[in-house]
Design a protein around this motif. Sequence first.
Motif, PDB file in Angstrom:
ATOM      1  N   VAL A 143       0.834  -1.203   0.000  1.00  0.00           N
ATOM      2  CA  VAL A 143       0.000   0.000   0.000  1.00  0.00           C
ATOM      3  C   VAL A 143       0.872   1.258   0.000  1.00  0.00           C
ATOM      4  CG1 VAL A 143      -1.723   1.293   1.316  1.00  0.00           C
ATOM      5  CG2 VAL A 143      -1.902  -1.196   1.152  1.00  0.00           C
ATOM      6  N   VAL A 167      -6.713   4.378  -8.328  1.00  0.00           N
ATOM      7  CA  VAL A 167      -6.619   4.578  -6.888  1.00  0.00           C
ATOM      8  C   VAL A 167      -7.129   5.988  -6.576  1.00  0.00           C
ATOM      9  CG1 VAL A 167      -5.079   4.693  -4.898  1.00  0.00           C
ATOM     10  CG2 VAL A 167      -4.669   3.007  -6.694  1.00  0.00           C
ATOM     11  N   VAL A 170      -5.540   6.679  -0.419  1.00  0.00           N
ATOM     12  CA  VAL A 170      -4.700   5.652   0.200  1.00  0.00           C
ATOM     13  C   VAL A 170      -4.702   5.860   1.708  1.00  0.00           C
ATOM     14  CG1 VAL A 170      -2.394   4.628   0.300  1.00  0.00           C
ATOM     15  CG2 VAL A 170      -3.238   5.616  -1.852  1.00  0.00           C
ATOM     16  N   VAL A 198      -6.793   0.756   0.307  1.00  0.00           N
ATOM     17  CA  VAL A 198      -6.945   1.807  -0.697  1.00  0.00           C
ATOM     18  C   VAL A 198      -8.406   1.911  -1.080  1.00  0.00           C
ATOM     19  CG1 VAL A 198      -4.607   1.535  -1.619  1.00  0.00           C
ATOM     20  CG2 VAL A 198      -6.482   0.159  -2.559  1.00  0.00           C
TER      21      VAL A 198
END
Length: 230
Positions: A143, A167, A170, A198
Amino acid sequence: MNRLDPAAAWQWLRGPGRRKAWRRRVLRRSLAALCAGAAVLGLVGVARSPERGRRVAVIVAARPLAVGEVATPDAVRTVLYPADLVPDDAAHQPAQVLGRPVTAALSAGEPVTTRRVRPDSVLAGQPMDLVAFHVTIPDARAVSMVRPGDRIDLVGPAGVVAHSAPVLSVDPVVTTDFGSVLQGPGSSSGYDLKDVGVVVGVDQPTILSLAAVQQDALGRPQLSLVLRSR
């Protein structure tokens, strides 16, 4: 120069007759125009007077707005406010509030502050068929290598579950060194304090596939994260 006789002027206006009625209408309209002009000049003078202070543009609600209602061009307007009455977080440009839902009820004429509108959604600019979905990833180091805007694959035990998913955000990776806490510095390496993951933009079928992925002993989906180069 002959002086105007008030009695003659009054006689010029009074009495029957179309011409005299026309003269009275002209006089009334002239007096009304002079009064209106004086009122406008008075307002301008007040607005410019030092006592009133500087004025700035502020976005206000054009009508009552309910919580969750989107600020549209007809729902807000720009007005000039005395600078000393403007809230610190007031919106001064329509672009700061347009298209965003309000987070508190607003009365007509009430300033719209940046805290009273929701920030841009993580889905802003994404295709309409995508929804935001949070995925927990067991490998926190995987991640830590991605950033919002990257594209990733999510791979489960049976293969790729999500392909080239954008994405959107995060989770922060938080670690601690338990050995250092219990036995002193240098006793062990860091361990993750919490699960991280995420938020990805995926379609509805992909959500069902992600929800069906097997979980490990800690209840986390058995997913591996693969960063793509676009």
